[in-house]
Design an enzyme around this catalytic site. Structure first.
Site, PDB file in Angstrom:
ATOM      1  N   ARG A  16       0.804  -1.219   0.000  1.00 29.59           N
ATOM      2  CA  ARG A  16       0.000   0.000   0.000  1.00 29.59           C
ATOM      3  C   ARG A  16       0.844   1.280   0.000  1.00 29.59           C
ATOM      4  O   ARG A  16       0.337   2.370  -0.235  1.00 29.59           O
ATOM      5  CB  ARG A  16      -0.962  -0.029   1.215  1.00 29.59           C
ATOM      6  CG  ARG A  16      -2.038  -1.092   1.087  1.00 29.59           C
ATOM      7  CD  ARG A  16      -2.712  -1.414   2.422  1.00 29.59           C
ATOM      8  NE  ARG A  16      -1.920  -2.345   3.241  1.00 29.59           N
ATOM      9  CZ  ARG A  16      -2.318  -2.821   4.421  1.00 29.59           C
ATOM     10  NH1 ARG A  16      -3.474  -2.440   4.936  1.00 29.59           N
ATOM     11  NH2 ARG A  16      -1.559  -3.668   5.097  1.00 29.59           N
ATOM     12  N   LYS A  23       8.843  -0.895   3.202  1.00 31.59           N
ATOM     13  CA  LYS A  23       8.030   0.003   4.043  1.00 31.59           C
ATOM     14  C   LYS A  23       8.777   0.509   5.276  1.00 31.59           C
ATOM     15  O   LYS A  23       8.751   1.704   5.572  1.00 31.59           O
ATOM     16  CB  LYS A  23       6.744  -0.712   4.457  1.00 31.59           C
ATOM     17  CG  LYS A  23       5.899   0.090   5.422  1.00 31.59           C
ATOM     18  CD  LYS A  23       4.470  -0.370   5.496  1.00 31.59           C
ATOM     19  CE  LYS A  23       4.288  -1.621   6.312  1.00 31.59           C
ATOM     20  NZ  LYS A  23       2.860  -1.972   6.450  1.00 31.59           N
ATOM     21  N   ASP A 102       6.092  -1.505  11.451  1.00 34.33           N
ATOM     22  CA  ASP A 102       5.375  -0.357  10.881  1.00 34.33           C
ATOM     23  C   ASP A 102       4.557   0.394  11.925  1.00 34.33           C
ATOM     24  O   ASP A 102       3.622   1.093  11.604  1.00 34.33           O
ATOM     25  CB  ASP A 102       4.483  -0.805   9.713  1.00 34.33           C
ATOM     26  CG  ASP A 102       3.317  -1.694  10.151  1.00 34.33           C
ATOM     27  OD1 ASP A 102       3.291  -2.129  11.322  1.00 34.33           O
ATOM     28  OD2 ASP A 102       2.433  -1.949   9.313  1.00 34.33           O
ATOM     29  N   GLY A 139      -7.359  -5.065  12.811  1.00 36.36           N
ATOM     30  CA  GLY A 139      -8.037  -6.223  13.377  1.00 36.36           C
ATOM     31  C   GLY A 139      -8.825  -5.765  14.602  1.00 36.36           C
ATOM     32  O   GLY A 139      -8.359  -4.928  15.373  1.00 36.36           O
ATOM     33  N   LYS A 349      32.344  25.860   2.002  1.00 38.98           N
ATOM     34  CA  LYS A 349      32.374  24.402   1.875  1.00 38.98           C
ATOM     35  C   LYS A 349      33.728  23.878   2.332  1.00 38.98           C
ATOM     36  O   LYS A 349      34.763  24.450   1.972  1.00 38.98           O
ATOM     37  CB  LYS A 349      32.150  24.025   0.402  1.00 38.98           C
ATOM     38  CG  LYS A 349      32.061  22.538   0.171  1.00 38.98           C
ATOM     39  CD  LYS A 349      32.632  22.095  -1.170  1.00 38.98           C
ATOM     40  CE  LYS A 349      34.147  22.051  -1.153  1.00 38.98           C
ATOM     41  NZ  LYS A 349      34.738  21.427  -2.344  1.00 38.98           N
ATOM     42  N   TYR A 385      38.877  25.220  -7.898  1.00 35.47           N
ATOM     43  CA  TYR A 385      38.710  24.128  -8.869  1.00 35.47           C
ATOM     44  C   TYR A 385      39.300  24.542 -10.205  1.00 35.47           C
ATOM     45  O   TYR A 385      38.952  25.595 -10.754  1.00 35.47           O
ATOM     46  CB  TYR A 385      37.205  23.853  -9.000  1.00 35.47           C
ATOM     47  CG  TYR A 385      36.853  22.648  -9.847  1.00 35.47           C
ATOM     48  CD1 TYR A 385      37.477  21.420  -9.639  1.00 35.47           C
ATOM     49  CD2 TYR A 385      35.884  22.750 -10.840  1.00 35.47           C
ATOM     50  CE1 TYR A 385      37.137  20.324 -10.410  1.00 35.47           C
ATOM     51  CE2 TYR A 385      35.533  21.647 -11.610  1.00 35.47           C
ATOM     52  CZ  TYR A 385      36.164  20.434 -11.390  1.00 35.47           C
ATOM     53  OH  TYR A 385      35.825  19.348 -12.149  1.00 35.47           O
ATOM     54  N   ALA A 421      42.077  45.476  -3.155  1.00 40.55           N
ATOM     55  CA  ALA A 421      40.764  45.140  -3.728  1.00 40.55           C
ATOM     56  C   ALA A 421      40.883  44.843  -5.222  1.00 40.55           C
ATOM     57  O   ALA A 421      41.722  45.408  -5.916  1.00 40.55           O
ATOM     58  CB  ALA A 421      39.800  46.291  -3.497  1.00 40.55           C
ATOM     59  N   ARG A 438      46.337  44.486 -10.441  1.00 41.16           N
ATOM     60  CA  ARG A 438      45.294  45.137 -11.236  1.00 41.16           C
ATOM     61  C   ARG A 438      45.982  46.119 -12.177  1.00 41.16           C
ATOM     62  O   ARG A 438      47.073  46.598 -11.901  1.00 41.16           O
ATOM     63  CB  ARG A 438      44.262  45.838 -10.365  1.00 41.16           C
ATOM     64  CG  ARG A 438      44.777  46.557  -9.133  1.00 41.16           C
ATOM     65  CD  ARG A 438      43.722  47.538  -8.626  1.00 41.16           C
ATOM     66  NE  ARG A 438      43.274  47.238  -7.297  1.00 41.16           N
ATOM     67  CZ  ARG A 438      43.451  48.097  -6.250  1.00 41.16           C
ATOM     68  NH1 ARG A 438      44.068  49.248  -6.396  1.00 41.16           N
ATOM     69  NH2 ARG A 438      42.997  47.760  -5.075  1.00 41.16           N
TER      70      ARG A 438
END
Ligand code: UD1
Ligand code: CA
Length: 453
Positions: A16, A23, A102, A139, A349, A385, A421, A438
């Site tokens: 079910r 289950k 269950d 039951g 991360k 990366y 910066a 820069r």
């Protein structure tokens, strides 16, 4: 406590549920149904546990190994047949406690009470029953003059029996020997053609043996999960129980119905949780921390007095007195030291950030080590990366990184260094140095006039 073997029936397909997953592996408040049942059994001090597995046995076995012995039921021919598979493993003189995989909301004190009653009455079997406003599917307990007579399944019941509201929860205590004898005699003569465990009661009664029932006053504990509607209902009840538990332990939950706390989460006194927050997995939140609104924490460890707002964090350790968010994203293996500040639109991360360091706005920090009192200017990115491999960035104590800097890893920025910066830094920077990368600014005076000519 008398000696008992607990048997958990968990071999059924759970047709079910309409699912590939067995289950008992469906989750409720962060962990599979079977774990809730195992927790309850362990809480009352039963150490011998047999779990009957069949459908999806590999997944279930892998998940519960170490916590339970495994008994295989090759074909799922009914609950009586399932229990029969455990008979060769039963030890003489021990009682048997039968549970369904269950039925996750059953509380350990109910189980404790059931066993005590069973011992006291010296019955051959004691059935845990409950009153259900809507008993459909369960039951029914048939009594005559107040005495237990039988359990009739929904599908085998007549109109009169269908109206009975006392139901069988599927949890029972047995005197071991009587159970073994009776089990050997059950047959699949019923509408479903299954071996019903509940038929052992007819046999025991016909032998003149005594059967007791204990009707739990809390019918929510009896909820069996057969479909996803019942799964959601059970989870609602469990979340409510968990919230009330923590509130009684000294946690403030603002607008509790909008807050969801998993079963294995641990909260300390004077934690405050604001609305629309979800605390998942094995998260632990220490004293005085303020979480939310709108925060998701999964398997995180938040130390004392953290303030975490509008944030998603997974497998992160957040040190004492940290300020995180709004709108921060902490991914696995993030470790923040004491008093770290992580501001808006910052993703971190697999990185450790030292005491007092600040990453206040718009940054990505991955695979990095940051020392103490580091200041990361707005828009700074670690370029971890190269398209093939991940590389590490090390930023030592007291470094100041100017806004909009790219740190191309692998790279090491020495203590007390300053990065101008807008730089893209590709070479290591020694301690106390200023590094800039820069183009020199070109300024053309009177540009507007020149254009007009
Ligand atoms: C069963 C009871 C019912 C009770 C209800 C309570 C029987 C015949 N009926 O019905 O009286 O009200 O639980 O929730 O026992 N299982 C096996 N092997 C099998 C069949 C089932 O291990 O061959 C396991 C299932 O995985 C499940 C448990 O037994 O964990 C109960 O089976 P299920 O089919 O859900 O029984 P119900 O129809 O709910
Ligand atoms: Ca069931």
């Amino acid at each position: 406590m008398p000696e008992y073997t607990a048997i958990i029936l968990a071999a059924g397909k759970g047709t079910r549920m309409k699912s590939e997953l067995p289950k008992v592996m469906h989750k409720l408040a962060g962990k599979p149904l079977i774990d809730h049942v195992l927790d309850t059994v362990e809480k009352i001090g039963i150490s011998e546990v047999l779990t009957i597995v069949g459908h999806g046995r590999e997944v279930v076995t892998e998940h519960i190994k170490g916590r339970s012995e495994i008994v295989i039921q090759d074909d799922q021919l009914g609950t009586g047949h399932a229990l029969l598979q455990a008979v060769p493993f039963l030890k003489k003189g021990k009682g048997v406690l039968v549970l369904s995989g269950d039925q996750p909301l059953l509380a350990s004190d109910t189980l404790d009470y059931l066993i005590k009653l069973h011992e006291k009455s010296k019955a051959s079997a004691t059935v845990l029953s409950a009153h259900m406003d809507n008993p459909y599917g369960y039951g029914r307990i048939i009594t005559y003059e107040g005495l237990f007579k039988a359990i009739v399944e929904e599908k085998d019941s007549d109109e009169y029996q269908k109206k009975i509201k006392e139901i069988n929860t599927g949890t029972y205590c047995f005197e071991g020997f009587s159970l073994q004898e009776a089990l050997a005699r059950i047959t699949p003569k019923n509408v479903q053609g299954e071996y019903y465990l509940t038929d052992v009661f007819d046999i025991l009664l016909s032998q003149g043996k005594r059967i007791e029932t204990y009707c739990t006053p809390d019918s929510t504990q009896a909820l069996g999960i057969n479909n996803r509607v019942q799964l959601a209902e059970a989870e609602d009840i469990l979340f409510d129980r968990i919230r009330k538990y923590w509130m009684m332990e000294g946690v403030t939950i603002v607008n509790p119905s909008s807050v969801f706390i998993d079963a294995d989460t641990v909260l300390e006194q004077d934690v405050i949780i604001h609305p629309f927050s979800i605390i998942k997995g094995k998260t632990r939140i220490e004293e005085g921390s303020i979480i939310g609104p709108s925060t998701i924490l999964e398997d995180c460890y938040c130390q004392k007095r953290c303030r975490i707002e509008n944030t998603v964090a997974r497998e992160a350790i957040i040190g004492p007195d940290c300020l995180v968010g709004p709108f921060a994203y902490l991914r696995p293996q993030t470790k923040l030291g004491v008093g770290v500040k992580i501001g808006d639109f910052v993703e971190i991360k697999n990185s450790s950030v030292g005491e007092g360091s600040k990453i206040p706005h718009l940054s990505y920090i991955g695979d990095s080590y940051l020392g103490k009192n580091v200041n990361i200017g707005a828009g700074t990115i670690t370029c971890n990366y190269d398209g093939h491999k991940k590389h590490k960035t090390v930023i030592n104590d007291d470094v100041f990184i100017g806004s909009n800097t790219n740190l191309v890893a692998p790279i090491n920025i020495g203590e007390n260094a300053v990065i101008g910066a807008g730089s893209t830094i590709t070479k290591d920077v020694p301690s106390k140095a200023l590094a800039l990368e820069r183009a020199t600014q070109k300024t053309i005076e009177n540009w507007q006039k020149a254009k007009d000519k």
